[in-house]
Scaffold this motif. Structure first.
Motif, PDB file in Angstrom:
ATOM      1  N   GLN A  33     -50.761 -43.094  -2.498  1.00 56.44           N
ATOM      2  CA  GLN A  33     -51.479 -43.671  -3.426  1.00 56.44           C
ATOM      3  C   GLN A  33     -51.828 -42.778  -4.381  1.00 56.44           C
ATOM      4  O   GLN A  33     -51.892 -42.886  -5.528  1.00 56.44           O
ATOM      5  N   ILE A  34     -52.272 -41.479  -3.860  1.00 58.79           N
ATOM      6  CA  ILE A  34     -52.664 -40.482  -4.787  1.00 58.79           C
ATOM      7  C   ILE A  34     -51.273 -39.973  -5.688  1.00 58.79           C
ATOM      8  O   ILE A  34     -51.587 -39.787  -6.933  1.00 58.79           O
ATOM      9  N   ASN A  36     -48.955 -41.749  -6.583  1.00 60.66           N
ATOM     10  CA  ASN A  36     -48.677 -42.991  -7.292  1.00 60.66           C
ATOM     11  C   ASN A  36     -49.804 -42.935  -8.566  1.00 60.66           C
ATOM     12  O   ASN A  36     -49.297 -43.061  -9.776  1.00 60.66           O
ATOM     13  N   GLU A  37     -50.938 -42.577  -8.407  1.00 57.57           N
ATOM     14  CA  GLU A  37     -52.086 -42.717  -9.401  1.00 57.57           C
ATOM     15  C   GLU A  37     -51.914 -41.437 -10.322  1.00 57.57           C
ATOM     16  O   GLU A  37     -52.213 -41.570 -11.536  1.00 57.57           O
ATOM     17  N   THR A  38     -51.586 -40.441  -9.509  1.00 53.64           N
ATOM     18  CA  THR A  38     -51.683 -39.028 -10.553  1.00 53.64           C
ATOM     19  C   THR A  38     -50.294 -38.852 -11.383  1.00 53.64           C
ATOM     20  O   THR A  38     -50.246 -38.450 -12.462  1.00 53.64           O
ATOM     21  N   TYR A  41     -46.599 -44.847 -11.686  1.00 59.81           N
ATOM     22  CA  TYR A  41     -45.990 -45.861 -10.821  1.00 59.81           C
ATOM     23  C   TYR A  41     -44.548 -45.825 -10.818  1.00 59.81           C
ATOM     24  O   TYR A  41     -43.648 -45.786 -10.160  1.00 59.81           O
TER      25      TYR A  41
END
Length: 166
Positions: A33-34, A36-38, A41
């Motif tokens: 998730q990190i 993906n967000e950083t 996507y």
């Protein structure tokens, strides 16, 4: 790469055979998730594709490899297998995943892997996945980037057996 439904179907059919043997490896991308967000996507999708390619390259064509959803994968190795062989394959996956390029950032990609071997003929897909998932959570609890074999008492540090990735 199979989807969840087809993975479940293939493993369930194999478990119906006489004296099935094998091991399930549940693979989860650490801190996805990190990442993906950083990194975005699109880059997250590329990481998932890279991990899928690594799994396909590492395991035999006769093994069952599927994506359970998100950043979770399941590999089912068929046949009588030594712990050493399973450990070697899991270690190969971890090492190859760490080579995934994340651009000029401080981010690194790694995976944690929960491993369970078939233990009796009363096995079903859910039981196998449950044990592999318990081992996976234990591996993540040890700091991630670990491979963990399932043990009956996953909470007892003296009985937990994990592989420190090389």
């Amino acid at each position: 790469m199979l989807n969840y439904g087809h993975t479940r179907e293939c493993i369930t059919e194999y478990l119906k055979e006489e004296n099935p043997a094998g091991a399930a490896l549940m693979v989860d991308i650490d801190n996805f998730q990190i990442l993906n967000e950083t990194l975005g996507y699109f880059f997250g999708d590329q990481i998932i594709s890279s991990v899928a390619r690594i799994l396909t390259k590492t395991f035999r064509q006769t093994d069952i490899i599927g994506r359970l959803g998100g950043d979770h994968f399941l590999v089912f190795m068929k046949g009588e297998l030594s712990d050493e062989l399973i450990e070697k394959k899991a270690n190969e996956v971890c090492c190859e995943v760490r080579k995934i390029y994340c651009g000029e950032t401080e981010h690194k990609v790694s995976v944690s892997i929960g491993i369970t071997k078939l233990n009796a003929q009363e096995e079903d897909f859910e039981k196998v996945c449950e044990r592999a998932q318990q081992a996976l959570y234990c591996a993540k609890g040890k700091g991630k980037n670990f491979c963990q074999f399932y043990e009956k008492d996953m909470n007892a540090a003296e009985t937990a057996y994990y592989i420190e990735v090389q």
